[in-house]
Design a protein around this motif. Sequence first.
Motif, PDB file in Angstrom:
ATOM      1  N   ILE A   1      -3.819   1.451  10.829  1.00 38.64           N
ATOM      2  CA  ILE A   1      -4.468   1.105   9.567  1.00 38.64           C
ATOM      3  C   ILE A   1      -4.041   2.062   8.466  1.00 38.64           C
ATOM      4  O   ILE A   1      -3.716   1.644   7.344  1.00 38.64           O
ATOM      5  CB  ILE A   1      -6.001   1.092   9.737  1.00 38.64           C
ATOM      6  CG1 ILE A   1      -6.427  -0.088  10.599  1.00 38.64           C
ATOM      7  CG2 ILE A   1      -6.699   1.042   8.380  1.00 38.64           C
ATOM      8  CD1 ILE A   1      -7.902  -0.108  10.952  1.00 38.64           C
ATOM      9  N   GLU A   2      -4.025   3.353   8.771  1.00 40.67           N
ATOM     10  CA  GLU A   2      -3.624   4.357   7.773  1.00 40.67           C
ATOM     11  C   GLU A   2      -2.170   4.168   7.363  1.00 40.67           C
ATOM     12  O   GLU A   2      -1.826   4.267   6.174  1.00 40.67           O
ATOM     13  CB  GLU A   2      -3.842   5.755   8.337  1.00 40.67           C
ATOM     14  CG  GLU A   2      -5.315   6.136   8.499  1.00 40.67           C
ATOM     15  CD  GLU A   2      -5.505   7.466   9.205  1.00 40.67           C
ATOM     16  OE1 GLU A   2      -4.489   8.150   9.471  1.00 40.67           O
ATOM     17  OE2 GLU A   2      -6.667   7.820   9.494  1.00 40.67           O
ATOM     18  N   GLN A   3      -1.301   3.906   8.332  1.00 34.16           N
ATOM     19  CA  GLN A   3       0.116   3.708   8.017  1.00 34.16           C
ATOM     20  C   GLN A   3       0.313   2.450   7.174  1.00 34.16           C
ATOM     21  O   GLN A   3       1.089   2.456   6.199  1.00 34.16           O
ATOM     22  CB  GLN A   3       0.928   3.609   9.313  1.00 34.16           C
ATOM     23  CG  GLN A   3       1.018   4.912  10.090  1.00 34.16           C
ATOM     24  CD  GLN A   3       1.595   4.712  11.483  1.00 34.16           C
ATOM     25  OE1 GLN A   3       1.920   3.595  11.887  1.00 34.16           O
ATOM     26  NE2 GLN A   3       1.722   5.803  12.233  1.00 34.16           N
ATOM     27  N   ALA A   4      -0.372   1.382   7.556  1.00 34.65           N
ATOM     28  CA  ALA A   4      -0.253   0.137   6.792  1.00 34.65           C
ATOM     29  C   ALA A   4      -0.765   0.328   5.372  1.00 34.65           C
ATOM     30  O   ALA A   4      -0.131  -0.119   4.398  1.00 34.65           O
ATOM     31  CB  ALA A   4      -1.013  -0.987   7.494  1.00 34.65           C
ATOM     32  N   ASN A   5      -1.901   0.973   5.241  1.00 35.85           N
ATOM     33  CA  ASN A   5      -2.471   1.207   3.914  1.00 35.85           C
ATOM     34  C   ASN A   5      -1.537   2.052   3.059  1.00 35.85           C
ATOM     35  O   ASN A   5      -1.371   1.789   1.861  1.00 35.85           O
ATOM     36  CB  ASN A   5      -3.830   1.888   4.043  1.00 35.85           C
ATOM     37  CG  ASN A   5      -4.532   2.017   2.710  1.00 35.85           C
ATOM     38  OD1 ASN A   5      -4.761   1.024   2.019  1.00 35.85           O
ATOM     39  ND2 ASN A   5      -4.865   3.243   2.325  1.00 35.85           N
ATOM     40  N   ALA A   6      -0.902   3.050   3.671  1.00 38.54           N
ATOM     41  CA  ALA A   6       0.023   3.914   2.925  1.00 38.54           C
ATOM     42  C   ALA A   6       1.235   3.113   2.443  1.00 38.54           C
ATOM     43  O   ALA A   6       1.696   3.278   1.302  1.00 38.54           O
ATOM     44  CB  ALA A   6       0.462   5.088   3.796  1.00 38.54           C
ATOM     45  N   LEU A   7       1.773   2.262   3.307  1.00 38.20           N
ATOM     46  CA  LEU A   7       2.926   1.445   2.922  1.00 38.20           C
ATOM     47  C   LEU A   7       2.573   0.498   1.780  1.00 38.20           C
ATOM     48  O   LEU A   7       3.340   0.343   0.821  1.00 38.20           O
ATOM     49  CB  LEU A   7       3.418   0.643   4.123  1.00 38.20           C
ATOM     50  CG  LEU A   7       4.161   1.420   5.219  1.00 38.20           C
ATOM     51  CD1 LEU A   7       4.323   0.546   6.459  1.00 38.20           C
ATOM     52  CD2 LEU A   7       5.519   1.896   4.719  1.00 38.20           C
ATOM     53  N   ILE A   8       1.419  -0.139   1.872  1.00 37.13           N
ATOM     54  CA  ILE A   8       0.996  -1.086   0.831  1.00 37.13           C
ATOM     55  C   ILE A   8       0.723  -0.354  -0.481  1.00 37.13           C
ATOM     56  O   ILE A   8       1.159  -0.802  -1.554  1.00 37.13           O
ATOM     57  CB  ILE A   8      -0.244  -1.864   1.297  1.00 37.13           C
ATOM     58  CG1 ILE A   8       0.093  -2.715   2.517  1.00 37.13           C
ATOM     59  CG2 ILE A   8      -0.787  -2.742   0.168  1.00 37.13           C
ATOM     60  CD1 ILE A   8      -1.126  -3.260   3.246  1.00 37.13           C
ATOM     61  N   SER A   9       0.018   0.762  -0.395  1.00 35.85           N
ATOM     62  CA  SER A   9      -0.325   1.518  -1.613  1.00 35.85           C
ATOM     63  C   SER A   9       0.923   2.045  -2.301  1.00 35.85           C
ATOM     64  O   SER A   9       1.028   1.991  -3.540  1.00 35.85           O
ATOM     65  CB  SER A   9      -1.259   2.678  -1.257  1.00 35.85           C
ATOM     66  OG  SER A   9      -2.484   2.198  -0.747  1.00 35.85           O
ATOM     67  N   HIS A  10       1.873   2.534  -1.524  1.00 34.98           N
ATOM     68  CA  HIS A  10       3.110   3.035  -2.126  1.00 34.98           C
ATOM     69  C   HIS A  10       3.904   1.887  -2.748  1.00 34.98           C
ATOM     70  O   HIS A  10       4.458   2.034  -3.855  1.00 34.98           O
ATOM     71  CB  HIS A  10       3.966   3.751  -1.082  1.00 34.98           C
ATOM     72  CG  HIS A  10       5.243   4.296  -1.642  1.00 34.98           C
ATOM     73  ND1 HIS A  10       5.280   5.323  -2.565  1.00 34.98           N
ATOM     74  CD2 HIS A  10       6.543   3.937  -1.429  1.00 34.98           C
ATOM     75  CE1 HIS A  10       6.526   5.592  -2.886  1.00 34.98           C
ATOM     76  NE2 HIS A  10       7.315   4.756  -2.221  1.00 34.98           N
ATOM     77  N   GLY A  11       3.944   0.746  -2.050  1.00 34.21           N
ATOM     78  CA  GLY A  11       4.651  -0.400  -2.610  1.00 34.21           C
ATOM     79  C   GLY A  11       4.035  -0.861  -3.914  1.00 34.21           C
ATOM     80  O   GLY A  11       4.739  -1.200  -4.867  1.00 34.21           O
ATOM     81  N   ARG A  12       2.709  -0.849  -3.959  1.00 37.67           N
ATOM     82  CA  ARG A  12       2.013  -1.232  -5.188  1.00 37.67           C
ATOM     83  C   ARG A  12       2.355  -0.264  -6.318  1.00 37.67           C
ATOM     84  O   ARG A  12       2.624  -0.677  -7.454  1.00 37.67           O
ATOM     85  CB  ARG A  12       0.505  -1.261  -4.932  1.00 37.67           C
ATOM     86  CG  ARG A  12      -0.316  -1.680  -6.141  1.00 37.67           C
ATOM     87  CD  ARG A  12      -1.788  -1.709  -5.810  1.00 37.67           C
ATOM     88  NE  ARG A  12      -2.122  -2.788  -4.890  1.00 37.67           N
ATOM     89  CZ  ARG A  12      -2.622  -2.627  -3.681  1.00 37.67           C
ATOM     90  NH1 ARG A  12      -2.868  -1.400  -3.225  1.00 37.67           N
ATOM     91  NH2 ARG A  12      -2.894  -3.658  -2.925  1.00 37.67           N
ATOM     92  N   TRP A  13       2.354   1.027  -6.017  1.00 32.70           N
ATOM     93  CA  TRP A  13       2.703   2.037  -7.030  1.00 32.70           C
ATOM     94  C   TRP A  13       4.129   1.815  -7.515  1.00 32.70           C
ATOM     95  O   TRP A  13       4.381   1.828  -8.729  1.00 32.70           O
ATOM     96  CB  TRP A  13       2.548   3.435  -6.429  1.00 32.70           C
ATOM     97  CG  TRP A  13       2.955   4.523  -7.375  1.00 32.70           C
ATOM     98  CD1 TRP A  13       2.207   5.104  -8.346  1.00 32.70           C
ATOM     99  CD2 TRP A  13       4.257   5.148  -7.449  1.00 32.70           C
ATOM    100  NE1 TRP A  13       2.942   6.048  -9.023  1.00 32.70           N
ATOM    101  CE2 TRP A  13       4.207   6.096  -8.502  1.00 32.70           C
ATOM    102  CE3 TRP A  13       5.441   4.993  -6.734  1.00 32.70           C
ATOM    103  CZ2 TRP A  13       5.298   6.899  -8.842  1.00 32.70           C
ATOM    104  CZ3 TRP A  13       6.537   5.783  -7.074  1.00 32.70           C
ATOM    105  CH2 TRP A  13       6.458   6.717  -8.122  1.00 32.70           C
ATOM    106  N   GLN A  14       5.074   1.601  -6.592  1.00 36.76           N
ATOM    107  CA  GLN A  14       6.462   1.336  -6.980  1.00 36.76           C
ATOM    108  C   GLN A  14       6.542   0.125  -7.901  1.00 36.76           C
ATOM    109  O   GLN A  14       7.229   0.154  -8.933  1.00 36.76           O
ATOM    110  CB  GLN A  14       7.314   1.050  -5.739  1.00 36.76           C
ATOM    111  CG  GLN A  14       7.749   2.240  -4.920  1.00 36.76           C
ATOM    112  CD  GLN A  14       8.608   1.778  -3.753  1.00 36.76           C
ATOM    113  OE1 GLN A  14       8.105   1.141  -2.817  1.00 36.76           O
ATOM    114  NE2 GLN A  14       9.887   2.063  -3.805  1.00 36.76           N
ATOM    115  N   LEU A  15       5.854  -0.931  -7.517  1.00 33.91           N
ATOM    116  CA  LEU A  15       5.927  -2.194  -8.243  1.00 33.91           C
ATOM    117  C   LEU A  15       5.516  -2.021  -9.696  1.00 33.91           C
ATOM    118  O   LEU A  15       6.221  -2.469 -10.611  1.00 33.91           O
ATOM    119  CB  LEU A  15       5.038  -3.232  -7.557  1.00 33.91           C
ATOM    120  CG  LEU A  15       4.895  -4.579  -8.259  1.00 33.91           C
ATOM    121  CD1 LEU A  15       6.222  -5.314  -8.293  1.00 33.91           C
ATOM    122  CD2 LEU A  15       3.829  -5.431  -7.559  1.00 33.91           C
TER     123      LEU A  15
END
Length: 355
Positions: free
Chosen positions: A262-276
């Motif tokens: 869950i933590e890894q998935a959340n980190a990937l999604i949050s970073h992708g959102r920031w990049q976007l």
Amino acid sequence: MTIPPTQHPLIEKVRNLLPLIEQTSSEAERLGHLPDRVLNALFELRLFRLFIPEEYNGEPTDLPTALRIFELIASADGATGWLVMIGAGGGLFSGFIEEWAAREIFAPERAVIAGSGSPSGLAITKENGFEASGRWAYASGAYHATWFTANCKIDGNDEQIISIAVPAEQVEIHDTWHVFGMQATGSHDFSVEPVLVPENFTFSLADKPLLKDPIFHCPLETLASLTFASVAVGIAQHALDEFQRFIESKPLAGDIDIQQRIEQANALISHGRWQLYQLAEAVWSEAERSKAPRETLRRQVDNDCREIVHNSVTAADLLKARAGMLAAFTDSAFGRAWRDLHTLSQHIIVSPASA
């Protein structure tokens, strides 16, 4: 769920629409298109008009806000998010078509564009336009489109491409969209028998835009990369939300492996959102100065959006490994999100094979 804040009044209205989208997502998947009550709600909020200028009865919205809308809708259902994104994206063409034709195509309140970018049609030069014919693939939203756009080779010349716009009544839709994800997008093939397309109903995105709105300075490929990535982030967020709800109902909440996933998935999604949104702000800043993004920024958008989509898929896969049969049932919201995300990732714009 963490969607970047915005003061745009549409955001809260979209949030209020999410329960209906979630409740009807299984039905939409079975139908292969959105139920009419969902379409009516989308039309009521004018969500297909975000890139159409005011002079053509549009609802012009800045790019970062539009991406938040696409992401938010996709966080309730990926196919609906994709259809809103694709339908709104067709508004880009309104800045490249002569005024009276653009008004006929885009001004009606329920106007929606579907189409294809593949130059698989033929346009034979005639005195007042072109005789166009051909068959094209992957017309998302064909069920509710009022006009179709398609690319044709002029007189069979591979080096000369023209885009045509034809009304839905001149188009035949072929039942070809048989896939395991994004079923509700109804991305069928369509064809046009030889039909005269007046020159005013043709356009080229390589030309200088006829209108000054910032969105018309955003190249189609750049807009596609950003908008596709926004939908991917939304779907990944949906998968995470559904997985967390599933875990909370099981005696697995304290499982260390699950919590790490869950933590890894959340980190990937949050970073992708920031990049976007960093990319979107940079592109929009240039567009507001009536400039296309510089080449280095365009390459960064292409590369980073592929990464965002890849990481969104990775996030969902991390969760699927511990989702058990939740991922297998066709009426599972998590399973639908996982399938939709994998299908989206195959699009040539964001697929690693296209790099």
